[in-house]
Design an enzyme around this catalytic site. Structure first.
Site, PDB file in Angstrom:
ATOM      1  N   TYR A 155       0.816  -1.213   0.000  1.00 20.83           N
ATOM      2  CA  TYR A 155       0.000   0.000   0.000  1.00 20.83           C
ATOM      3  C   TYR A 155       0.851   1.265   0.000  1.00 20.83           C
ATOM      4  CZ  TYR A 155      -4.737  -1.872   0.692  1.00 20.83           C
ATOM      5  OH  TYR A 155      -5.949  -2.475   0.530  1.00 20.83           O
ATOM      6  N   ASP A 188      -6.299  -7.164   3.869  1.00 21.20           N
ATOM      7  CA  ASP A 188      -7.448  -6.544   3.202  1.00 21.20           C
ATOM      8  C   ASP A 188      -8.343  -7.637   2.614  1.00 21.20           C
ATOM      9  OD1 ASP A 188      -8.986  -4.406   2.122  1.00 21.20           O
ATOM     10  OD2 ASP A 188      -8.024  -4.740   0.180  1.00 21.20           O
ATOM     11  N   ASP A 241     -12.112  -9.429   4.272  1.00 15.79           N
ATOM     12  CA  ASP A 241     -13.394  -9.452   3.566  1.00 15.79           C
ATOM     13  C   ASP A 241     -13.981 -10.867   3.594  1.00 15.79           C
ATOM     14  OD1 ASP A 241     -13.399  -6.733   2.922  1.00 15.79           O
ATOM     15  OD2 ASP A 241     -14.048  -7.105   0.859  1.00 15.79           O
ATOM     16  N   ASP A 300      -2.799 -17.998   0.315  1.00 20.48           N
ATOM     17  CA  ASP A 300      -3.832 -18.643  -0.519  1.00 20.48           C
ATOM     18  C   ASP A 300      -4.489 -19.785   0.248  1.00 20.48           C
ATOM     19  OD1 ASP A 300      -1.385 -20.007  -0.633  1.00 20.48           O
ATOM     20  OD2 ASP A 300      -1.610 -20.605  -2.733  1.00 20.48           O
TER      21      ASP A 300
END
Ligand code: IPM
Ligand code: MG
Length: 370
Positions: A143, A251, A255, A227
């Protein structure tokens, strides 16, 4: 009586002001009924701030945030501002606050309320009783890494670059937050990276292991590739207690964990800086959901994530654990009684608006505190 604590409310865009209104209703209840006193002020952020001042994070807002004991943020962004230059987009305000206040540890709890265990798209038995915490590194990684940007090459094609970069201190300070928190929970940490393909991931793994061996030998540490973690979160989320990971992986994984709870509208978060002298630390609390421009202004938004963010604020910034638990209990009871905003509505339940949900939570607080 404790002295008044300075909280800055940044309502922002989209459904931000609506859900912030319900958090204010609870703040007002606390002011009247509990010992904690709030000195609450509001400031502009995101698209609303851009419209008013030409910048999504005006200096006055940043100053107010710096001076406060805690910041409570609604949401930012919307299609109206999507065509702005990257540096003026509403999202830059969140990134600017995180970076300026050095809020490196982002706590994203995923707790399944009993009443909602069949509200998710996943099977209820996979989710019942789930309580995990994702700790996302928030001020480093891809980021913020340099070099970054888009350049035009001599042949006229373009090249876009972002850089994943982590240093020992950055990894260790967020690792320490994870280990400390695990000690108060089930004593288990999963550290998540891609050490199989990324050098920065290999460093992350080594530093976390070294930290654990030196200072947290009582905590059970597992390493997992990102993953695989994504897959394990939907396959068997109960294996996790605390997950600590980089900015980008956090991030994505948060979710996924949000969906485990039934709706993004349920998830609060805390972003914390390093403890300073006297134990205070910079802190920002916000729902994980965004500004949801498609439903803004319709009274459909779920204010629970925002109200639970206020509960986290009470717990982590104001040391008011009892008030935090009261709020969480009130939310659970309201859900038990079948009240649902649109995002978690299922057949047989009572559909309520954003305001109705806020009022019901305060009525339940009245009952619990009677
Ligand atoms: C989040 C959001 C933000 C992020 C955006 C709005 C900048 O997705 O807090 O998870 O990517 O960090
Ligand atoms: Mg996100």
């Amino acid at each position: 009586m404790t002295s008044n604590r300075r909280v800055v409310l940044l309502a922002g865009d989209g459904i931000g002001p609506e859900v912030a209104g319900e958090a204010l209703r609870v703040v007002d209840w606390l002011d009247r009924r509990r010992s904690v006193g709030f000195d609450l002020s509001e400031a502009q952020v995101g698209g609303a701030a851009y419209d008013a001042t030409g910048h999504p994070l005006p200096d006055s807002t940043l100053e107010a945030a710096r001076a406060a004991d805690a910041v409570l943020l609604g949401a930012v962004g919307g299609p109206r501002w999507d065509s702005l230059d990257f540096s003026l987009r509403p999202e830059r305000a969140i990134l600017g606050l995180r970076k300026s206040l050095d809020l490196f540890a982002n706590l994203r709890p995923a707790k399944v309320f009993d009443a909602l265990s069949d509200a998710s798209s996943l099977k209820a038995d996979v989710l019942r009783g789930l309580d995990l915490m994702i700790i996302r590194e928030l001020t480093g990684g891809i980021y913020f890494g340099e070099p970054r940007g888009v350049e035009t090459l001599p042949d006229g094609t373009r090249r876009g670059v972002n850089t994943e970069v982590y240093t020992t201190p950055e990894i260790r300070r967020v690792g320490a937050v994870a280990f400390e928190l695990a000690r108060e929970r089930q004593g288990k940490v999963h550290s998540v990276e891609k050490a199989n393909v990324m050098e920065s991931g290999g460093l992350w793994r080594e530093e976390i292991q070294t930290l654990r061996d030196a200072d947290y030998a009582d905590v059970d540490l597992h390493h997992m590739y990102a993953d695989n973690c994504a897959m394990q979160l939907v396959r068997d989320p109960h294996q996790f207690d605390v997950v600590v990971t980089s900015n980008l992986f956090g991030d994505l994984l948060s979710d996924i964990s949000a969906q485990l709870t039934g709706s993004l509208g349920m998830l609060p978060s805390a972003s914390l800086g390093a403890p300073g002298p006297g134990g205070t630390r910079a802190a920002l609390y916000e729902p994980v959901h965004g500004s949801a421009p498609d439903i803004a202004g319709e009274g459909k938004a779920n204010p629970i994530a925002m109200v639970l963010s206020l509960a986290m604020l009470l717990r982590h910034s104001l040391d008011q654990d009892e008030d935090a638990e009261l709020i969480e209990q009130a939310v659970g009871n309201v859900l038990d009684r079948g009240l649902r905003t649109a995002d978690i509505l299922q057949p047989g339940f009572t559909a309520v608006s954003t305001e109705d949900m806020g009022r019901a939570i305060c009525a339940e607080l009245d009952r619990l505190a009677a």
